[in-house]
Design a protein around this motif. Structure first.
Motif, PDB file in Angstrom:
ATOM      1  N   LEU A   1     -35.346  17.581  19.677  1.00  0.00           N
ATOM      2  CA  LEU A   1     -35.293  16.935  21.247  1.00  0.00           C
ATOM      3  C   LEU A   1     -34.212  16.134  21.379  1.00  0.00           C
ATOM      4  O   LEU A   1     -33.633  15.894  22.279  1.00  0.00           O
ATOM      5  CB  LEU A   1     -36.603  16.459  21.469  1.00  0.00           C
ATOM      6  CG  LEU A   1     -36.777  15.776  22.930  1.00  0.00           C
ATOM      7  CD1 LEU A   1     -36.716  17.110  23.877  1.00  0.00           C
ATOM      8  CD2 LEU A   1     -37.830  15.186  22.892  1.00  0.00           C
ATOM      9  N   TRP A   2     -33.817  15.018  20.384  1.00  0.00           N
ATOM     10  CA  TRP A   2     -32.597  14.038  20.548  1.00  0.00           C
ATOM     11  C   TRP A   2     -31.448  14.730  20.736  1.00  0.00           C
ATOM     12  O   TRP A   2     -30.800  14.426  21.327  1.00  0.00           O
ATOM     13  CB  TRP A   2     -32.899  13.280  19.300  1.00  0.00           C
ATOM     14  CG  TRP A   2     -31.924  11.976  19.320  1.00  0.00           C
ATOM     15  CD1 TRP A   2     -31.866  11.168  20.112  1.00  0.00           C
ATOM     16  CD2 TRP A   2     -30.957  11.533  18.304  1.00  0.00           C
ATOM     17  NE1 TRP A   2     -30.904  10.244  20.109  1.00  0.00           N
ATOM     18  CE2 TRP A   2     -30.491  10.395  18.997  1.00  0.00           C
ATOM     19  CE3 TRP A   2     -30.797  12.031  17.124  1.00  0.00           C
ATOM     20  CZ2 TRP A   2     -29.455   9.729  17.953  1.00  0.00           C
ATOM     21  CZ3 TRP A   2     -29.867  11.430  16.392  1.00  0.00           C
ATOM     22  CH2 TRP A   2     -29.254  10.054  16.763  1.00  0.00           C
TER      23      TRP A   2
ATOM     24  N   SER B   1     -26.590  19.270  22.797  1.00  0.00           N
ATOM     25  CA  SER B   1     -26.553  20.228  21.754  1.00  0.00           C
ATOM     26  C   SER B   1     -27.356  21.670  22.403  1.00  0.00           C
ATOM     27  O   SER B   1     -28.422  21.451  22.950  1.00  0.00           O
ATOM     28  CB  SER B   1     -27.039  19.922  20.570  1.00  0.00           C
ATOM     29  OG  SER B   1     -26.400  18.779  19.917  1.00  0.00           O
ATOM     30  N   GLU B   2     -26.936  22.592  22.082  1.00  0.00           N
ATOM     31  CA  GLU B   2     -27.535  23.948  22.442  1.00  0.00           C
ATOM     32  C   GLU B   2     -28.564  24.472  21.216  1.00  0.00           C
ATOM     33  O   GLU B   2     -28.009  25.021  20.059  1.00  0.00           O
ATOM     34  CB  GLU B   2     -26.851  25.169  22.567  1.00  0.00           C
ATOM     35  CG  GLU B   2     -25.725  24.841  23.925  1.00  0.00           C
ATOM     36  CD  GLU B   2     -24.761  26.065  24.294  1.00  0.00           C
ATOM     37  OE1 GLU B   2     -25.108  27.124  23.796  1.00  0.00           O
ATOM     38  OE2 GLU B   2     -23.792  25.530  24.843  1.00  0.00           O
ATOM     39  N   ILE B   3     -29.969  24.069  21.338  1.00  0.00           N
ATOM     40  CA  ILE B   3     -30.748  24.302  20.464  1.00  0.00           C
ATOM     41  C   ILE B   3     -32.096  24.569  20.884  1.00  0.00           C
ATOM     42  O   ILE B   3     -32.288  23.625  21.975  1.00  0.00           O
ATOM     43  CB  ILE B   3     -30.616  23.045  19.287  1.00  0.00           C
ATOM     44  CG1 ILE B   3     -31.702  23.392  18.120  1.00  0.00           C
ATOM     45  CG2 ILE B   3     -30.860  21.887  19.702  1.00  0.00           C
ATOM     46  CD1 ILE B   3     -31.711  22.552  17.066  1.00  0.00           C
TER      47      ILE B   3
ATOM     48  N   MET C   1     -21.044  20.083  21.334  1.00  0.00           N
ATOM     49  CA  MET C   1     -20.304  21.253  20.470  1.00  0.00           C
ATOM     50  C   MET C   1     -21.050  21.682  19.432  1.00  0.00           C
ATOM     51  O   MET C   1     -20.634  22.648  18.712  1.00  0.00           O
ATOM     52  CB  MET C   1     -19.051  20.490  19.851  1.00  0.00           C
ATOM     53  CG  MET C   1     -18.260  20.001  21.030  1.00  0.00           C
ATOM     54  SD  MET C   1     -17.458  20.923  22.277  1.00  0.00           S
ATOM     55  CE  MET C   1     -16.592  19.878  23.360  1.00  0.00           C
ATOM     56  N   VAL C   2     -22.406  21.189  19.254  1.00  0.00           N
ATOM     57  CA  VAL C   2     -23.282  21.777  18.372  1.00  0.00           C
ATOM     58  C   VAL C   2     -24.245  22.889  18.925  1.00  0.00           C
ATOM     59  O   VAL C   2     -24.886  22.471  19.892  1.00  0.00           O
ATOM     60  CB  VAL C   2     -24.081  20.580  17.627  1.00  0.00           C
ATOM     61  CG1 VAL C   2     -25.077  21.465  16.692  1.00  0.00           C
ATOM     62  CG2 VAL C   2     -23.008  19.391  16.992  1.00  0.00           C
ATOM     63  N   GLU C   3     -24.047  23.940  18.328  1.00  0.00           N
ATOM     64  CA  GLU C   3     -24.827  24.986  18.676  1.00  0.00           C
ATOM     65  C   GLU C   3     -25.382  25.651  17.531  1.00  0.00           C
ATOM     66  O   GLU C   3     -24.802  26.281  16.811  1.00  0.00           O
ATOM     67  CB  GLU C   3     -23.925  26.299  19.444  1.00  0.00           C
ATOM     68  CG  GLU C   3     -24.797  27.567  19.884  1.00  0.00           C
ATOM     69  CD  GLU C   3     -24.016  28.303  20.933  1.00  0.00           C
ATOM     70  OE1 GLU C   3     -24.598  29.527  21.143  1.00  0.00           O
ATOM     71  OE2 GLU C   3     -22.715  28.019  20.984  1.00  0.00           O
TER      72      GLU C   3
END
Length: 220
Positions: A135-136, A142-144, A163-165
């Motif tokens: 959630l953070w 982030s795309e998660i 930029m994190v997916e």
């Protein structure tokens, strides 16, 4: 031709900086990156600390029983404050975006990075792999998916959260594989060998290096 050259020179990125930028980077920015994050964290934990002390006096509860509650509540608030600081100071970065190294945006980004590192050390690193950490990451861009677990061994992976997916692959399965090291094979300090790696006799997997899945490290 001359006009084109002037236009290119105007957009050329260099390491040159003004006297003000030099003084700021030398004296003000280091103080900003050390004092401000700790000051913000102090403000965040002030309310949970007062609440903990109030419960101690009002309910006559032992203080050592209340400290875990204080740590979790203040850690969650610190994580939320980090999210707010991220969007206020940095905003959303775009892939391929370039900014000047001495720009105000970079200074604000480094200030937020210092606060993020402090919050991570204080609480959020402990939640890695849980829905709180996911959630953070999601709140920071982030795309998660929330139903995915994410274990991040290094907070450096969140330098640019947007930029994190993270995608679910292989139907969410965890695949195990043997790692074979023959006699005379060498694996250096903190080297990473993925499943199926084989280090032949006389082969050397150097320190801090990476051997991909089913790779064969041969002798030279």
């Amino acid at each position: 031709m001359a006009a084109a050259m002037k236009k290119n020179d105007a957009h050329k990125v260099t390491l040159e900086r003004t006297l003000f930028q030099t003084l700021w980077a030398t004296f003000a920015q280091p103080l900003l990156q050390t004092v401000l994050p700790h000051f913000l964290l102090g403000l965040v934990i002030y309310a949970p600390l007062n609440w903990t002390l109030y419960l101690k006096d009002a309910q006559k509860l032992p203080l050592h029983w209340l400290f875990p509650l204080f740590w979790v509540s203040s850690g969650c608030l610190a994580g939320l404050a980090c999210v707010v600081a991220k969007w206020l100071l940095v905003g959303k970065k775009k892939e391929g975006e370039a900014v000047h190294i001495w720009s105000i945006g970079v200074f604000l980004d480094t200030t937020w990075q210092a606060f993020r590192t402090l919050v991570g050390s204080y609480f959020m690193e402990m939640t890695s792999g849980s829905i709180f950490f996911v959630l953070w990451m999601k709140l920071m861009g982030s795309e998660i998916e929330l139903d995915q677990g994410a274990y991040v061994d290094s907070m450096g992976a969140l330098l640019n959260p947007e930029m994190v997916e993270i995608e679910r692959g292989d139907e969410g399965k965890v695949k195990f594989g043997k790692i074979s090291i023959e006699e005379g094979g060498f694996v250096g300090s903190r080297a990473i060998a993925m499943p199926g790696v084989r280090v032949e006799s006389g082969g050397c997997l150097s320190a801090l290096s990476l051997a991909m899945k089913e790779e064969i490290v041969r002798s030279k």
